[in-house]
Structures are given as C-alpha cells and as structure tokens.
Design an enzyme around this catalytic site. Structure first.
Site, PDB file in Angstrom:
ATOM      1  CD  GLU A  28      -2.662  -1.169   2.592  1.00 24.59           C
ATOM      2  OE1 GLU A  28      -3.854  -1.458   2.551  1.00 24.59           O
ATOM      3  OE2 GLU A  28      -2.082  -0.946   3.661  1.00 24.59           O
TER       4      GLU A  28
HETATM    5  C1  TNX Z   1      -4.336  -3.946   4.831  1.00 18.77           C
HETATM    6  S1  TNX Z   1      -2.687  -6.307   4.402  1.00 18.77           S
HETATM    7  C2  TNX Z   1      -3.048  -3.723   5.269  1.00 18.77           C
HETATM    8  C3  TNX Z   1      -2.807  -3.292   6.647  1.00 18.77           C
HETATM    9  C4  TNX Z   1      -4.094  -3.083   7.400  1.00 18.77           C
HETATM   10  C5  TNX Z   1      -5.067  -4.180   7.053  1.00 18.77           C
HETATM   11  C6  TNX Z   1      -6.337  -4.128   7.814  1.00 18.77           C
HETATM   12  C7  TNX Z   1      -1.659  -5.284   4.191  1.00 18.77           C
HETATM   13  C8  TNX Z   1      -0.461  -5.781   3.599  1.00 18.77           C
HETATM   14  N1  TNX Z   1      -1.940  -4.022   4.533  1.00 18.77           N
HETATM   15  O1  TNX Z   1      -2.022  -2.141   6.667  1.00 18.77           O
HETATM   16  O2  TNX Z   1      -3.822  -3.096   8.751  1.00 18.77           O
HETATM   17  O3  TNX Z   1      -5.360  -4.102   5.675  1.00 18.77           O
HETATM   18  O4  TNX Z   1      -7.130  -5.241   7.556  1.00 18.77           O
END
Ligand code: TNX
Length: 538
Positions: A342
């Site tokens: 992300e």
């Molecule tokens: C996605 S999964 C994220 C996290 C969040 C999560 C909450 C991932 C690699 N990144 O930063 O905490 O969703 O469900």
C-alpha cells in the site's frame, strides 16, 4: 556415520536398561474401557492414526526418558513434564536414575529412521506400558509432544489423589506436516502488545504446531523496536498508538526474550519493518526520511497509504542499512520482511527502485527478503518471498519469477475481519470470515498458484481495532486453530464436519488457558469445568 552408530547403540542400551528396570517392578495393568485413538480430538489432524483400542495409564508411577546425547531432547522431555504438571498437577520425573517407583515410561527417542526424514516428522507408539515418540530431530519431538498433550484427558478416572490415572488411547500415529511454514502475524504497531502477551500467544500457537511468528513491528502509528543507532525511532515514534493510547516498544533485550521464548517452542520469528509506505512514525522521528521538507505529526488514526520514504536519497538507504543490520544481528531466523504494501503515494518507478535496493541490503545482512505481494512488481530475486494478501496478479508475477509465495489472502485468512454482522471488533473490507469459511477452502489449489511455489500459510492479525490480549484472543481464536490444520494436515484428511467436533472439544483447553475465544454459534462447544462463563455476544 560414526555418530549415528553411537546414537543407535546408546539408544538400544538405554531401552534395554529400561525394560529390565520395568520388569523388576510389579506391573499394575488396569483394564480401561476400550479406546479409539482415531476419534481423539487432535488438531491439526495427523497424517495416519492406527488405533489399538487399549490405554496407557498416565499416573504418578510414570517417568519420562529421552535420548541424552542429542541436543534438545531432554528439554523437550522437560517441556512435556512441565505441561503435565500444569494440566494435571502431576509431577513426572525426567531422565532420573531411580526407577524404583516407575511402572510405565514415556520415551522420547532420536531415531535415524528414513521414514522420519523430514525435520518435523514424528511417530508415536502408545501401548499399555509405554509411549515411544520417535523423531529424527528435537523439533520433530517437540511437534509430537503437542500431540501427546492433546491426548492426555483433562480429567482422571478417579478423584483420590493416590489413585488418579489419566488413560491415553493406544495405537500408532505417523505424522508429518503438509507445509513447513505455518504462520501467524501480529501487528504490534497499530496497538502495542507486551512481551507477556506475545509469549501467551506463542504458547497457544505452539500447542497447535504453528511454527512461524511474524511481528509487524513498524507502521504509520508506531515504531516498536529499539534501533540503537537511531534512538528517536522509539523515543518519538513509539510514543503513541491508534486512539492516542500510550504506545510502547520492545528494547532489543525484550525482542531477544521473545526470540528465545519462540525458539524454545521451535518457532521462527520474522521481523517486519514496513517500507517505503506505512512509515509516518519513522519520518516523525527523523523528518529527512520522507524527503518532502515537512515534519509530520504523530498519527493515531487508521488510514493507510499516505506516507512514504524518499526513495532517491542515499541517506535513506544508509538508515535502512542500520535498521536491517541491527535487527538481523538479533534475529536467528532466515527471514527479514520489508513490508512494501500500500505505498500509494510512492511513484511506481520509485517503488520498484526502492524494493530492488532494499533486497540487496537484506541479502547483505544474510537474510531472505519477504514482502507483501506488491514486491513482485519489482525485479526481485527468486530467493525472495512474496506474501499474497490481495492481488492474484501479483501472486502470478511472483510465480513467474520463480519465487515462493506465502498464502495470506485477506478474504480467507485475515484474523482482523469480523466473524459476522454481530462482531464488534475487527474490520470488514475484505469479508466477513465466520469459523467455517476460514476453514473450508483449499490452499493447495488457491487461484492457480502451483503447489511447489507455496511456502505455506500465514494468518495476519492487524490491530487497528484491538488493544489488549482479550481482544486479540477474541479475533484469533478459534479461527487460527483452523489455519493450523489447513497448513499441517493434507487435504484428504480435512473435513469441516469432523473438524467442527474436534474444535468444540478444544473448549476445556482454551478455558484452562484463560483464552477469551469467540464462542461461535456454528460450534457446539463442549462444556468444561473451567471458567469461561461470560459468553460475550459480539
Ligand atoms: C491492509 S494487508 C493492510 C494493513 C491493514 C489491514 C487491515 C496489508 C499488507 N496491509 O495495513 O492493517 O489491511 O485489515
């Protein structure tokens, strides 16, 4: 070769001595009602179980003996004795010479058998007089001990202290895991969890043969691991958490304590430093890292994707080199997780440049790089590992690069997803994950990822909505128990209807361990004499 002959000779001598010793004492064989080893509530279900319908009577005349000349075996024996003491209040001697009071033995034996030629394989032979646990490694013995713990009934046949016997169903168990990597992740960045909390989680995970603990140590809201060369990371970046509570961090000594505790449970710890996004806490501590000339503020919310390191600055890589070096020096396991998810405000080219540079740093410090599935958009090495959480495309890119993939699809394995619409804690962006849909899927055939590319399965627990161990347990249990079976047990031996009954029977253990599991209405929980009275509706 010589070593193996010596091992075998001493083993035979030792067994011989024990047989003689046991013959000298008067045998009290109790006739228990017929048992059925195949119907015991074992999770994860073993590869092969052959019942012989009798019972080994565990009582105060039982002793544990282990191979002595191979590292780890006597500790595994002591581990079993400690757990028996905690469960039954029964003291069983380990490798003690005096056999006067010994009627039955549990023998934990290093074997050279080729059938056991896999580090976690073990075989258990349970007869009326002895339990023999064979394995090639102490790690295999440790996994076998967990099976034995699960076979020991919570209650004895008699209430009189001197006469109490706990019958263990007889037969043979041949076992070996389907996947060598069986993981759980804990996000200690959004909310901090103490060393004691993490140790309790390790205790519970190890009972179900989970062998990897991934710690998500840094994120926008907090930096949780001491880096001696950059002290403000924890002084400043560790000072708060989601919701504005106190935050916290592990000193390197704390972290080593977690590692040592995990190692005692034959569990590998994977440290994660999430970069180049998810780095607000680092840039608050050292503003040069974000390269935009601004000093950000500490962040106590739950948005993602707003922060990034400056990926074109040498000083950023000098910083990362220090961080990876310090953490790698105190991490015995082979992996270092760089996050990489992300990074919405990092330009695509900058992201790719960053991942490729950091991969070299991780390798320089002797570790294999793991990253969330986005890392496969960069030209990474086939020795690096991609953790599939959301993008099938990225997983296919990883496969095309010859990389191994850890399966953590959010809609199946995210422990922070709510069970159903009544669940108070947790999120819903990927799915509701009730206990059945957590279990009923086939990792071996997931989205066309070839079996040979699957390293294993990991269940992440993100902590935006949980701030203490009770809440952690509410989301993790019982679902994480299902992931242990999905990763250990072969497909042919998995079945929801059968699993459901075995899971219902975990209640006495979970209650005794004071685990605040979610008593899902899909499961007909077995009543236990222990304390779980307060059945929360959420
Ligand atoms: C996605 S999964 C994220 C996290 C969040 C999560 C909450 C991932 C690699 N990144 O930063 O905490 O969703 O469900």
């Amino acid at each position: 070769m010589i070593k193996s002959i010596v091992t075998r000779a001493t083993t035979l001598l030792f067994i011989g001595a024990l047989i003689v010793a046991c013959q000298e004492v008067k045998k009290k064989r109790i006739d228990f009602p017929p048992t059925d080893l195949a119907k015991e509530n074992l999770i994860p279900k073993p590869l092969k179980v052959i019942p012989t319908n009798k019972a080994f009577g565990l009582d105060r005349y039982t002793a544990i003996y282990t191979t002595l000349n191979s590292e780890g075996y006597s500790e595994v024996g002591q581990f079993l004795a400690d757990k028996i003491k905690a469960k039954l209040d029964l003291v069983i001697p380990v490798n003690e010479n005096s056999t006067e009071l010994v009627e039955r033995i549990i023998y934990i034996n290093k074997s050279d058998s080729l059938e056991l030629d896999s580090p976690e394989a073990y075989q258990l032979y349970i007869t009326q007089d002895s339990v023999i646990l064979n394995s090639n490694t102490a790690e295999g013995a440790f996994r076998g001990i967990q099976t034995l713990r699960q076979l020991i009934p919570e209650e004895s046949n008699d209430t009189l202290a001197e006469q109490r016997i706990w019958p263990i169903a007889s037969g043979k168990i041949i076992d070996n895991p389907n996947f060598g990597f069986r993981g759980a992740m804990l996000d200690v960045a959004r909310h901090f969890f103490s060393v004691e909390d993490v140790k309790k989680y390790i205790d519970l995970l190890a009972y179900y043969k989970i062998n990897v603990l991934h710690l998500h140590l840094t994120d926008d809201q907090g930096w949780r691991i001491e880096i001696k060369s950059w002290p403000k990371l924890t002084e400043v970046g560790g000072s708060t958490e989601v919701g504005g509570e106190a935050g916290g961090f592990y000193t390197q000594e704390d972290y080593k304590e977690i590692i040592a505790y995990a190692a005692k449970h034959y569990m590998t710890v994977i440290p994660e430093v999430d970069m180049p996004g998810h780095t607000n806490a680092a840039s608050v501590s050292y503003p040069f890292l974000n390269g935009n000339g601004k000093t950000p503020k500490l962040y106590e919310g739950t948005q993602v994707g707003f922060s990034t390191f400056d990926t074109r600055k040498d000083t950023v890589y000098a910083f990362i080199d220090d961080v990876v070096r310090e953490i790698s020096e105190i991490t015995p396991g082979p992996y270092f997780h760089i996050g990489g998810d992300e990074s919405h405000v990092t330009k695509k080219n900058d992201y790719i440049y960053f991942v490729e540079k950091v991969e070299k740093i991780v390798q320089k410090h002797g570790k294999k790089m793991i990253g969330w599935d986005e890392i496969a958009t960069a030209k990474v090495d086939s020795s690096s590992i991609s953790q599939y959480w959301s993008s099938g495309d990225n997983a296919q890119k990883a496969v095309a690069r010859g990389m191994k993939v850890i399966l953590s699809p959010a809609k199946r394995t995210y422990l922070d997803m709510k069970y159903d619409t009544l669940t108070k804690l947790g999120l819903t962006w990927a799915a509701y994950i009730p206990v059945d849909s957590a279990y009923v899927w086939t990792p071996e055939e997931y989205e066309g990822i070839p079996m040979e590319n699957i390293l294993g399965i990991e269940a992440p627990l993100w902590s935006e909505t949980i701030s203490n161990i009770d809440e952690l347990e509410h989301l993790a249990f019982p679902r994480v128990i299902g992931y242990s079976e999905l990763s250990w047990t072969i497909k042919e031996n998995r079945d929801w209807e059968n699993y459901k009954v075995r899971l219902a029977n975990q209640a006495p253990f979970l209650d005794r361990m004071n685990v605040k599991y979610y008593p899902s209405p899909l499961i007909d929980w077995k009543k236990s004499k222990y304390s779980y009275k307060e059945i929360k509706k959420d």
